[in-house]
Motif scaffolding. Sequence first.
Motif: not given
Length: 208
Positions: A56, A82, A85-86, A176-178
């Motif tokens: 995050t 990004l 984020k995975k 980082i939105d997740n």
Amino acid sequence: MLDIQKLIGAPKIVVTEVNATTSQFSVHHLPRWFGHTLGNALRRIVLWYNIWAAVTGLTIKGVSHEYHIVDGVKESVIDIMLNFKKLRFVVDESVDMIQWVPQKFKGTGVYTSGQLKLPAGITLLSDDVFLFEITDPSTEIIADVRIEKWYGYYSIDYLRHRDAKEWSNEVNTLLIDNDFNVVEYMKYDVLEVIEDFTGSTKDTLVLE
């Protein structure tokens, strides 16, 4: 009050590994029509309420915002975010819900999630995710990765508000939105099975 356990006995559950990422659960001998009720409820629970860990936040030495350009790195900072984020992790119960994990990368080449150095109690599930490529041998990336354990979804607005309130919005933190979910999909089928010669049927619930 109806005791469903006494009515149907102990349900028989059969687990089958379809492939490396898919499992199938078959629940046998359910009362007729009960398969859809149970299947829909389990699908909602599994897709929403499964606690895992994801990234995050990220800090990179010398990077003040997501539009920064890192010399000697092929990817933009947004692409790096990004890629992080995975990632998904398993975090032991003894480990704090939020962990900042320091990382250092130096030398030309492609770096993947399998090269991350993680402390005890945190296990990486995504072991082959591409992160970035360093093209200049003099480039060194010093970063801190924030790994959080929870369920559901954290938006950027929520993280910004929470961080500002709890940590005074630490300088240079790339938010980082997740989504913490590790289950990409879940489907279920209900099969009616004739139990005896009288024609009575029971449901078999198959979840994948």
